[in-house]
Structure formats: C-alpha cells, structure tokens
Design an enzyme around this catalytic site. Sequence first.
Site, PDB file in Angstrom:
ATOM      1  N   HIS A 158       0.830  -1.209   0.000  1.00  0.00           N
ATOM      2  CA  HIS A 158       0.000   0.000   0.000  1.00  0.00           C
ATOM      3  C   HIS A 158       0.865   1.260   0.000  1.00  0.00           C
ATOM      4  O   HIS A 158       0.565   2.230  -0.707  1.00  0.00           O
ATOM      5  CB  HIS A 158      -0.952   0.005   1.196  1.00  0.00           C
ATOM      6  CG  HIS A 158      -1.850  -1.186   1.247  1.00  0.00           C
ATOM      7  ND1 HIS A 158      -2.543  -1.550   2.380  1.00  0.00           N
ATOM      8  CD2 HIS A 158      -2.176  -2.102   0.295  1.00  0.00           C
ATOM      9  CE1 HIS A 158      -3.245  -2.640   2.127  1.00  0.00           C
ATOM     10  NE2 HIS A 158      -3.029  -2.995   0.871  1.00  0.00           N
ATOM     11  N   HIS A 212      -9.163  -2.237  -5.106  1.00  0.00           N
ATOM     12  CA  HIS A 212      -8.073  -2.548  -4.177  1.00  0.00           C
ATOM     13  C   HIS A 212      -7.079  -3.511  -4.806  1.00  0.00           C
ATOM     14  O   HIS A 212      -5.867  -3.405  -4.552  1.00  0.00           O
ATOM     15  CB  HIS A 212      -8.573  -3.121  -2.854  1.00  0.00           C
ATOM     16  CG  HIS A 212      -7.438  -3.310  -1.897  1.00  0.00           C
ATOM     17  ND1 HIS A 212      -6.864  -2.252  -1.221  1.00  0.00           N
ATOM     18  CD2 HIS A 212      -6.694  -4.399  -1.581  1.00  0.00           C
ATOM     19  CE1 HIS A 212      -5.847  -2.693  -0.518  1.00  0.00           C
ATOM     20  NE2 HIS A 212      -5.719  -4.002  -0.724  1.00  0.00           N
ATOM     21  N   ASP A 257      -3.117  -2.867  -5.056  1.00  0.00           N
ATOM     22  CA  ASP A 257      -2.069  -3.835  -4.717  1.00  0.00           C
ATOM     23  C   ASP A 257      -1.094  -4.021  -5.874  1.00  0.00           C
ATOM     24  O   ASP A 257       0.124  -4.086  -5.676  1.00  0.00           O
ATOM     25  CB  ASP A 257      -2.692  -5.186  -4.369  1.00  0.00           C
ATOM     26  CG  ASP A 257      -3.160  -5.284  -2.926  1.00  0.00           C
ATOM     27  OD1 ASP A 257      -2.790  -4.418  -2.105  1.00  0.00           O
ATOM     28  OD2 ASP A 257      -3.893  -6.240  -2.622  1.00  0.00           O
ATOM     29  N   HIS A 278      -0.494 -10.986  -5.165  1.00  0.00           N
ATOM     30  CA  HIS A 278       0.896 -10.590  -4.923  1.00  0.00           C
ATOM     31  C   HIS A 278       1.902 -11.534  -5.586  1.00  0.00           C
ATOM     32  O   HIS A 278       2.890 -11.089  -6.168  1.00  0.00           O
ATOM     33  CB  HIS A 278       1.167 -10.534  -3.417  1.00  0.00           C
ATOM     34  CG  HIS A 278       0.299  -9.570  -2.681  1.00  0.00           C
ATOM     35  ND1 HIS A 278       0.230  -8.229  -3.006  1.00  0.00           N
ATOM     36  CD2 HIS A 278      -0.547  -9.748  -1.633  1.00  0.00           C
ATOM     37  CE1 HIS A 278      -0.613  -7.632  -2.183  1.00  0.00           C
ATOM     38  NE2 HIS A 278      -1.099  -8.525  -1.355  1.00  0.00           N
TER      39      HIS A 278
END
Length: 306
Positions: A79, A238, A242, A265
């Site tokens: 973030h 969101h 990321d 991720h």
Amino acid sequence: MIFQRTVKEMVKTTGVGLHSGNKVTLSIKPAPVNTGIVLVRTDLEPAVAIPAKADLVRETTMCTALVNDEGVRISTIEHLFAALAGLGIDNAVIEVDAPEIPIMDGSASPWVFLLQSVGIQEQASAKKYLRIKNTVRVEDGDKWAELKPFKGFRVDFAIDFNHPEIARSQQHMVMDFSTSAFVRDISRARTFGFMRDIEYLRANNLALGGSMENAVVLDEYRVLNPDGLRYEDEFVKHKILDAFGDLYVAGYAIVGEFCAFKTGHALNNQLVRALLAQQDAWELVSFEKDEAPVSFSVPTGAAVFT
C-alpha cells in the site's frame, strides 16, 4: 525534462502492524537521485537496509514482503509502494521499527496524504521510465498477468469472486493511469477479507491488528462494516492498488499496459521478475515534459518543489 522526485523533508507516522497488532513507527526521508526506494529496519542493531528489488520479494502470502539473504524481512509494503508509485516518487529511505509496515486504514490514502502534506521535491536528474517493448506474460492455472506495449500506462484488471456482495459489484476495470486518477479512483480502496478467514488467521497468531478500521470485512453474504464501501467497485480497485505497489519493485514507472485476471501478490511479482529477466522486452527511457506518456501531475493542494 521530467525529473526524478523525492520527499521534500522527513515525515513520520505511527500505526498498527496488520499481523502483529503492535504499534509501528515509520519515517520517510529524502534520498539522492538514483537511490530508488530503500527500507531500513531500525529496530535491529545494527540497522538493516533492504533495497526494494523484485528478487528480494520472497514472501507473497497475504502481503508482499522483502526478505534479504540473512532472512531479515519487511512485510506489507504494497500500500505504501502504491502511494509512492502513484505520486511518482523515485527516491526515498523508509525507516521502520518493526518487521512490517503499518496497515493504517487498509488503503493507500493515508500514505498519499502523508506524502502530499510534506511536499514532493524534484531533483536534478532525469526520471527513468521502464518502457515495455514486447509482451511478457505469466500464468498460474486460470490466473494470468501480462505487460505489453502501450503509449501510456493502462490497467485492465478483472477479479472473479463467488460471493454475493462482490458479484453484485463491478469486477472488471480499465483505467489510464495519472496521479489524479490514482488519488481519486484507486487510493482509498481498502483491503478486504472474509470473517471465516480472519478467525482462522487469528487462531494462528496472524492478522492480530486487523479490524473494520483497516479492512472491508465480509461474512458469507454481505459487508459487515457499518459504513459500507467507499467505492461501489472497491474490491477490484483494491486489487489494482495492490498491483501498483507490487509492480513498483521493478524500480521504475512503467510505460505499457498491465492486464490481469485474478492475479495477486505472487503472480504480480512473478511478472516483474519475468519482465526484468527478458531484457529485450523493455528499455529505460527519459522524456521531455511535453512528451510525457504518464502524468504525475500532483492534484491541486499538494506541493511539488523544483
């Protein structure tokens, strides 16, 4: 010429570590040209510096973590890195007195506010962009992510969650990046999680700092947060946030199109590693101001010093 950027002066904040639940103090300091982003664990003696590089991302379970060869780690960088990427900050030293970055409110918005409040300093060296020349793609089952040539920086992202609340929302978004668009449309999107997972994590001493103050929490049917969502499509936004943070460990702002389906991720980092390994797929370039392919103009009210 478009110049590199750092913060004008040091800025400090405190927050809670998502997994430890402990108080964390973090400072962001100016850094010379061509430094990149360097994180420093000040709670260790001596302090340990870890440069933000794709090959040092060695943990991607529920967050992005940098881990050096000695096993020293700094977790949950994504973030903060999204905010650095979104504001076009090339160089900074980030000091933290814990093994994780504070979660703040679960979005990039507190970091954007912090960075804008202290001011952004242009530096006397050309900003380098990583321009995509050939498509690079990674896959994992039905999940995939790719970077391909494009004149600016575009994101085409889709998620696919079998949950009634998420299914009702828009699960696909295309955006042409600019700092203004990032701050307005992406930066406030919070991380989200499911109550069933949170209970399991806490039983295993994880997510001890997680709460409705820093995440969107869902049960089997609905959002549990009393104030609801910040955006109707906060979930996909969101995931884009990321990705911005995860891609920034490439070391440069990207000129190209990022397309992804159900990525997280791990796959984001695999894509950056695959890109950097394929040296004919990219080049480093600089631009005059009137040729800028990506706009890092900071929104009204924030200061950029030249």
